[in-house]
Write a protein that holds these residues in place. Structure first.
Motif, PDB file in Angstrom:
ATOM      1  N   LEU A   1      -3.446   5.517  -0.916  1.00 42.36           N
ATOM      2  CA  LEU A   1      -3.720   5.683  -2.339  1.00 42.36           C
ATOM      3  C   LEU A   1      -4.223   4.380  -2.975  1.00 42.36           C
ATOM      4  CD1 LEU A   1      -0.525   7.717  -3.291  1.00 42.36           C
ATOM      5  CD2 LEU A   1      -2.833   8.620  -3.033  1.00 42.36           C
ATOM      6  N   LEU A   2      -5.292   4.493  -3.736  1.00 44.56           N
ATOM      7  CA  LEU A   2      -5.745   3.365  -4.531  1.00 44.56           C
ATOM      8  C   LEU A   2      -4.755   3.136  -5.670  1.00 44.56           C
ATOM      9  CD1 LEU A   2      -9.551   4.257  -4.722  1.00 44.56           C
ATOM     10  CD2 LEU A   2      -8.411   2.711  -3.109  1.00 44.56           C
ATOM     11  N   ASP A   3      -4.854   1.976  -6.329  1.00 42.78           N
ATOM     12  CA  ASP A   3      -3.866   1.619  -7.359  1.00 42.78           C
ATOM     13  C   ASP A   3      -3.752   2.673  -8.451  1.00 42.78           C
ATOM     14  OD1 ASP A   3      -3.258  -0.676  -6.017  1.00 42.78           O
ATOM     15  OD2 ASP A   3      -4.524  -1.990  -7.243  1.00 42.78           O
ATOM     16  N   ASN A   4      -4.893   3.122  -8.990  1.00 46.37           N
ATOM     17  CA  ASN A   4      -4.859   4.122 -10.059  1.00 46.37           C
ATOM     18  C   ASN A   4      -4.311   5.452  -9.557  1.00 46.37           C
ATOM     19  OD1 ASN A   4      -5.890   2.351 -11.945  1.00 46.37           O
ATOM     20  ND2 ASN A   4      -8.018   2.999 -11.636  1.00 46.37           N
TER      21      ASN A   4
ATOM     22  N   GLN B   1       0.842  -1.178   0.000  1.00 46.37           N
ATOM     23  CA  GLN B   1       0.000   0.000   0.000  1.00 46.37           C
ATOM     24  C   GLN B   1       0.884   1.236   0.000  1.00 46.37           C
ATOM     25  OE1 GLN B   1      -2.520  -0.505   3.493  1.00 46.37           O
ATOM     26  NE2 GLN B   1      -4.139  -1.420   2.254  1.00 46.37           N
ATOM     27  N   HIS B   2       0.335   2.313  -0.545  1.00 47.90           N
ATOM     28  CA  HIS B   2       1.125   3.541  -0.681  1.00 47.90           C
ATOM     29  C   HIS B   2       0.353   4.728  -0.118  1.00 47.90           C
ATOM     30  CE1 HIS B   2       2.212   0.724  -3.943  1.00 47.90           C
ATOM     31  NE2 HIS B   2       3.443   1.068  -3.627  1.00 47.90           N
ATOM     32  N   ILE B   3       1.104   5.722   0.340  1.00 46.23           N
ATOM     33  CA  ILE B   3       0.498   6.900   0.944  1.00 46.23           C
ATOM     34  C   ILE B   3       1.340   8.127   0.614  1.00 46.23           C
ATOM     35  CG2 ILE B   3       1.748   6.714   3.146  1.00 46.23           C
ATOM     36  CD1 ILE B   3      -0.940   7.422   4.536  1.00 46.23           C
ATOM     37  N   LEU B   4       0.674   9.260   0.482  1.00 45.53           N
ATOM     38  CA  LEU B   4       1.368  10.532   0.267  1.00 45.53           C
ATOM     39  C   LEU B   4       1.233  11.348   1.543  1.00 45.53           C
ATOM     40  CD1 LEU B   4       2.857  11.967  -2.126  1.00 45.53           C
ATOM     41  CD2 LEU B   4       0.781  13.302  -2.442  1.00 45.53           C
ATOM     42  N   LEU B   5       2.372  11.698   2.139  1.00 45.30           N
ATOM     43  CA  LEU B   5       2.382  12.415   3.406  1.00 45.30           C
ATOM     44  C   LEU B   5       3.086  13.753   3.266  1.00 45.30           C
ATOM     45  CD1 LEU B   5       3.335   9.418   5.732  1.00 45.30           C
ATOM     46  CD2 LEU B   5       1.059  10.431   5.447  1.00 45.30           C
ATOM     47  N   PHE B   6       2.755  14.687   4.154  1.00 45.89           N
ATOM     48  CA  PHE B   6       3.310  16.035   4.102  1.00 45.89           C
ATOM     49  C   PHE B   6       3.835  16.402   5.488  1.00 45.89           C
ATOM     50  CE2 PHE B   6      -0.194  15.455   1.200  1.00 45.89           C
ATOM     51  CZ  PHE B   6       0.326  15.883  -0.010  1.00 45.89           C
ATOM     52  N   PHE B   7       5.097  16.815   5.536  1.00 44.78           N
ATOM     53  CA  PHE B   7       5.730  17.126   6.816  1.00 44.78           C
ATOM     54  C   PHE B   7       6.381  18.503   6.780  1.00 44.78           C
ATOM     55  CE2 PHE B   7       6.305  12.365   6.612  1.00 44.78           C
ATOM     56  CZ  PHE B   7       5.280  12.080   7.491  1.00 44.78           C
TER      57      PHE B   7
END
Length: 292
Positions: free
Chosen positions: A123-126, A65-71
């Protein structure tokens, strides 16, 4: 600074020298293959006032699984991040150094940038493939020679990424309406519970920060949920509640405006008056006169 760099050369620490030169730029793109590598780079960039956009693979044994994070310096929860990311890439930028683009103000348009890790969307695959493609474009452009058009291209990629994430988060909220309605009702209940009807006083002064802590969410997430469910900001509901209670006390008691402000946990009566006038167009005293 120059002496420091010369000392690095003399000591043969070329890696640190390269890092020192990179930090003189207003952006930096890199990959990481484990948590330790990420923390070493990320912490130094955070300390140098960089804003980090991280595309990471989550530490999941069963499926990737993937995620976009902001720091940023305001939000970099080390303990929450530990054990979370397996590998990934990040784009670090100094928003104050992108002159002419108002990037710092632009980032304020996207509420999800202030969400906690728990509130962030996997994030979903697409979605992942799309964001990954944009990251690859950023990676290639970051290696190009610096120029005005180079900066504009990087900014355009960043805007594209943020707009896509805005769409993803809006779609996510559409799919969670029932859950968000419950959170919004909890917010209203917590707000109303701050007023002691028996003693006719506020137990605590209502604020977005206070209520978001009680509900275990970030202020920006609570505000976005309120906008989604009620079409009004969370602050709108807070101010409306404050004015409602003030009106009741003005109508039902002989307390002065200063005494009412004190009962509502305002340190200065002027603070209550400003909110009251902003919502009603008249002062508390004028309101009392109008209902006599």
């Amino acid at each position: 600074m120059l002496n420091k760099k010369l000392n690095m050369v003399n000591s043969g620490n070329n890696k640190e020298l390269q890092y020192a030169f990179r930090l003189n730029e207003n952006y930096h793109f890199d990959h990481f293959v484990n948590e330790r590598q990420f923390f070493e780079s990320a912490q130094r960039l955070i300390d140098e006032h960089y804003f980090l956009i991280v595309l990471g693979s989550l530490n999941k044994k069963d499926n990737e699984q993937h995620i976009l994070l902001f720091f940023s310096q305001q939000y970099f929860p080390v303990q929450e991040i530990k054990g979370l990311l397996e590998k990934g890439a990040y784009f670090a930028l100094r928003t104050d150094l992108f002159k002419g683009y108002s990037m710092r103000n632009r980032l304020k348009d996207f509420g999800y940038l202030e969400y906690s890790i728990q509130e962030s969307k996997v994030l979903l695959d697409n979605d992942y493939r799309l964001i990954k493609n944009i990251f690859e474009l950023v990676d290639k452009e970051a290696k190009m020679p610096a120029s005005d058009i180079h900066s504009r291209i990087l900014i355009s990629y960043l805007n594209l990424l943020l707009q896509h994430m805005q769409r993803f988060y809006k779609g996510s909220m559409e799919n969670r309406v029932n859950e968000l309605q419950i959170l919004h009702q909890d917010f209203i209940n917590e707000l109303q519970s701050l007023f002691d009807t028996g003693k006719k006083c506020m137990l605590l002064r209502p604020s977005l920060v206070l209520l978001s802590k009680k509900l275990d969410c970030t202020p920006r997430f609570l505000n976005d949920v309120s906008l989604k469910i009620s079409k009004h900001t969370a602050q709108h509901h807070i101010d409306s509640f404050i004015v409602k209670i003030a009106k009741e006390l003005l109508a039902e008691t002989d307390l002065s405006v200063a005494e009412i402000a004190e009962k509502m946990q305002f340190s200065q009566p002027q603070s209550l008056t400003r909110i009251f006038k902003r919502k009603t167009r008249i002062s508390p005293l004028d309101y009392r006169i109008s209902i006599i």
